[in-house]
Scaffold this active site. Structure first.
Site, PDB file in Angstrom:
ATOM      1  N   CYS A   1      21.795  94.456  17.145  1.00  0.00           N
ATOM      2  CA  CYS A   1      23.145  94.467  16.588  1.00  0.00           C
ATOM      3  C   CYS A   1      23.220  95.441  15.414  1.00  0.00           C
ATOM      4  O   CYS A   1      23.058  95.049  14.249  1.00  0.00           O
ATOM      5  CB  CYS A   1      23.552  93.057  16.143  1.00  0.00           C
ATOM      6  SG  CYS A   1      25.296  92.922  15.729  1.00  0.00           S
TER       7      CYS A   1
ATOM      8  N   THR B   1      42.085  73.326  16.727  1.00  0.00           N
ATOM      9  CA  THR B   1      42.989  73.313  17.879  1.00  0.00           C
ATOM     10  C   THR B   1      44.397  73.610  17.414  1.00  0.00           C
ATOM     11  O   THR B   1      44.759  73.331  16.266  1.00  0.00           O
ATOM     12  CB  THR B   1      42.958  71.961  18.615  1.00  0.00           C
ATOM     13  OG1 THR B   1      43.809  72.030  19.764  1.00  0.00           O
ATOM     14  CG2 THR B   1      43.421  70.828  17.717  1.00  0.00           C
ATOM     15  N   TYR B   2      45.166  74.208  18.319  1.00  0.00           N
ATOM     16  CA  TYR B   2      46.577  74.477  18.049  1.00  0.00           C
ATOM     17  C   TYR B   2      47.446  73.752  19.076  1.00  0.00           C
ATOM     18  O   TYR B   2      48.638  74.001  19.179  1.00  0.00           O
ATOM     19  CB  TYR B   2      46.846  75.987  18.088  1.00  0.00           C
ATOM     20  CG  TYR B   2      45.977  76.752  17.114  1.00  0.00           C
ATOM     21  CD1 TYR B   2      46.393  76.990  15.804  1.00  0.00           C
ATOM     22  CD2 TYR B   2      44.715  77.213  17.491  1.00  0.00           C
ATOM     23  CE1 TYR B   2      45.593  77.677  14.902  1.00  0.00           C
ATOM     24  CE2 TYR B   2      43.903  77.899  16.600  1.00  0.00           C
ATOM     25  CZ  TYR B   2      44.340  78.128  15.308  1.00  0.00           C
ATOM     26  OH  TYR B   2      43.536  78.802  14.421  1.00  0.00           O
ATOM     27  N   ASN B   3      46.783  72.873  19.860  1.00  0.00           N
ATOM     28  CA  ASN B   3      47.475  72.074  20.881  1.00  0.00           C
ATOM     29  C   ASN B   3      48.291  72.952  21.834  1.00  0.00           C
ATOM     30  O   ASN B   3      49.396  72.608  22.228  1.00  0.00           O
ATOM     31  CB  ASN B   3      48.378  71.017  20.234  1.00  0.00           C
ATOM     32  CG  ASN B   3      47.560  70.012  19.443  1.00  0.00           C
ATOM     33  OD1 ASN B   3      46.603  69.445  19.959  1.00  0.00           O
ATOM     34  ND2 ASN B   3      47.920  69.815  18.186  1.00  0.00           N
TER      35      ASN B   3
ATOM     36  N   THR C   1      43.337  69.764  23.919  1.00  0.00           N
ATOM     37  CA  THR C   1      42.241  70.605  24.414  1.00  0.00           C
ATOM     38  C   THR C   1      40.859  70.027  24.102  1.00  0.00           C
ATOM     39  O   THR C   1      39.852  70.701  24.290  1.00  0.00           O
ATOM     40  CB  THR C   1      42.330  72.014  23.793  1.00  0.00           C
ATOM     41  OG1 THR C   1      42.151  71.903  22.362  1.00  0.00           O
ATOM     42  CG2 THR C   1      43.669  72.666  24.094  1.00  0.00           C
TER      43      THR C   1
ATOM     44  N   GLU D   1      42.629  83.027  21.858  1.00  0.00           N
ATOM     45  CA  GLU D   1      41.975  81.876  22.477  1.00  0.00           C
ATOM     46  C   GLU D   1      40.556  82.225  22.905  1.00  0.00           C
ATOM     47  O   GLU D   1      39.647  81.381  22.845  1.00  0.00           O
ATOM     48  CB  GLU D   1      42.809  81.385  23.660  1.00  0.00           C
ATOM     49  CG  GLU D   1      44.132  80.770  23.222  1.00  0.00           C
ATOM     50  CD  GLU D   1      45.036  80.411  24.390  1.00  0.00           C
ATOM     51  OE1 GLU D   1      45.382  79.214  24.512  1.00  0.00           O
ATOM     52  OE2 GLU D   1      45.409  81.311  25.166  1.00  0.00           O
TER      53      GLU D   1
END
Length: 555
Positions: free
Chosen positions: A206, A449-451, A461, A526
């Protein structure tokens, strides 16, 4: 599952030239000077540019501007010349500084320099990521507070921060952990901390992280010769080699004997337990961050080797991004895939509420998942010399926890040794407060989470996030007795498994094709969310094996 994508600052330059060269495009072009009269921003002037006082920042920016303009006055005898470092610093500010006035002024100064015949650098990449379109990153007004805070604290906003800022709550705790690891008081000197990270990043080829920490190592007073080859580093640092390679590629092979060799009374040179736990966390943190860098396709920074050129753009050059290579697939069936996944999540939850598996069946499903054959290796070219010279035994790579036909190492049962019940308290005892920082990071990434999922809102989720985390731990030979591993195959389709395993186990093999093949109808944010889960699960798994070995040694 993740927040909606947010666009970015405007990025324009593209190209593919050798950044080590300074090209003369004609007699009217002035070459960079190597004389002692060069101007280069001092640490003090840059610190003032990052002042929290707006007026002080404005004054610092004006002084820097005037100093640079003086250098461009051709008629002034003996005037200093602009250094390469100054030009690259201006390039970086013009591309990524979240303070508009600084960004605009840096761009203007580069334009003036070019008009005066100075060869100015231009960035080779069109944005922070080769996989994520620049327009879907960050623009002013969205998540700006955390970017400004990063600039004021660190003096720069790098590509890593820009991509991670798609999830501000995670970025906040990540920056706190990183600050604690590298800046707060601790058993290891600051230059050693950065060198340990350089060693760790080199294991995964890397160069992005190697260059970041090489620069920080030198700024902390590190010996430059160490960066030209690990053989030049102190024996004590080189003695971390075995632990570093196992942590990076096969942490389940770490035993208390490896710990004993470094810390026992007869060891020469001897590591204290506090020093060792600091080094272990640095290595594991860096290895997992390599997964994120490769998994998000981060481009080199504008002032990194490979990130800039002094060649003018070719008239016939067509802007091109690696993200548009062989990886992008049509999204015709994407909506259907999302619907199928959501239906599976609901059915799985109902099934688990209605049925109760025996412990034997749970173990069988774990073993089935663990022994599944997922081919991921892709042959890449040799890593750059700046990385290869920092790696011993480069041929030592990842191998499956249990290769087919071979006896498996012992499974680690989470109930026997877990972060919550064992690892956290050990880290807190040996490196006060670090356990708290890591625990916060694990909590945030686990609960993030953002549902929402793709085009759908109000989606729970949890089962999908849990399947991702436990699948990575499964790859590392860690089993949760109370988890039904049948859920993994139901929720994680094969292309997602290929991406996750590649990123978690040998991230340097991640490609645009692998990135674009999974979750084809999901937002890029996402996919970054999935990367954060992989990074967190991998970090925790590697730490658990090492901390368990330290616990066994102490007993």
């Amino acid at each position: 599952m993740a927040s909606s994508s947010v666009p970015s600052f405007t990025f324009q330059a593209t190209g593919e030239d050798n950044p080590r060269q300074v090209s003369g495009s004609g007699s009217s072009r002035r070459h960079l000077s190597d004389s002692e009269s060069e101007i280069c921003p001092t640490t003090k002037s840059l610190a003032r540019l990052c002042s929290r006082d707006k007026d002080e920042r404005a004054t610092a920016l004006e002084k820097l501007s005037q100093k640079i303009l003086v250098c461009l006055e051709l008629d002034r005898a003996g005037s200093p010349r602009l250094s390469k470092q100054t030009l690259l610093h201006l390039l970086r500010l013009s591309r990524s500084c979240p303070l508009q006035e600084v960004r605009i002024r840096a761009t203007e100064l580069l334009c003036i320099a070019q008009e005066e015949g100075i060869e100015v650098p231009r960035a080779l990449a069109s944005g922070p990521s080769a996989f994520i379109p620049a327009k879907e990153m960050l623009i002013e007004g969205l998540n700006q507070d955390i970017l400004i805070e990063s600039f004021l604290s660190l003096g720069r906003v790098d590509h890593l921060t820009m991509v991670m800022a798609l999830h501000p709550s995670y970025l906040s705790c990540f920056l706190r952990t990183r600050h604690a690891l590298f800046e707060l008081d601790g058993p290891l000197p600051r230059d050693w901390r950065h060198y340990v990270s350089v060693m760790a990043a080199a294991r995964h080829h890397c160069s992005y992280i190697v260059q970041q920490h090489s620069k920080a190592f030198l700024e902390a007073g590190g010996e430059e010769s160490w960066l030209s080859g690990i053989k030049n580093a102190p024996v004590k640092l080189r003695s971390l080699h075995t632990l570093n390679k196992l942590l990076a590629h096969r942490p389940w092979l770490i035993t208390q004997e490896h710990i004993q060799e470094l810390v026992c009374a007869g060891a020469e040179p001897r590591w204290s337990l506090a020093e060792l736990i600091h080094a272990v966390i640095l290595m594991a943190h860096t290895h997992s961050l390599c997964s994120f860098v490769w998994g998000c396709g981060l481009n080199p920074e504008p002032d990194h080797i490979g990130g800039y050129t002094f060649h003018p753009p070719s008239p016939c050059h067509i802007p091109h991004s690696p993200a548009h290579e062989d990886g992008r697939q049509e999204l015709v069936d994407g909506a259907v895939e999302v619907e199928v996944l959501m239906k599976r999540m609901v059915e799985l939850q109902q099934q688990q509420e209605e049925e109760e598996c025996t412990q034997e069946e749970m173990v069988t499903r774990f073993e089935r998942e663990r022994s599944e054959s997922i081919q991921t290796a892709v042959v890449r070219g040799a890593p750059p010399e700046l990385v290869l010279c920092l790696v011993e035994e480069p041929e030592f790579r990842y191998e499956d926890f249990a290769p087919k036909g071979e006896q498996s190492p012992p499974i680690m049962r989470a109930q026997d040794y877990s972060w919550e019940d064992h690892g956290f308290s050990l880290v807190q005892r040996l490196l006060p407060d670090m356990g708290q920082f890591l625990d916060e990071e694990f909590q945030v990434v686990s609960n993030l989470t953002y549902n929402r999922m793709a085009m759908h809102e109000d989606v729970d989720t949890y089962t999908l996030r849990k399947a991702l985390w436990n699948y990575i731990h499964c790859l590392y030979g860690i089993r949760y007795d109370d988890y039904d591993y049948g859920s993994v195959n139901v929720l994680l389709e094969r292309s997602l498994k290929v991406f996750v395993k590649t990123m978690a186990c040998h991230p340097e093999q991640t490609t645009a094709r692998i990135y674009h093949a999974f979750w084809r109808h999901f937002r890029h944010s996402e996919k970054v969310h999935a990367n954060l889960i992989v990074m967190g699960a991998r970090l925790q798994a590697a730490l658990l094996y090492t901390l368990r070995s330290i616990t066994m040694y102490i007993k």
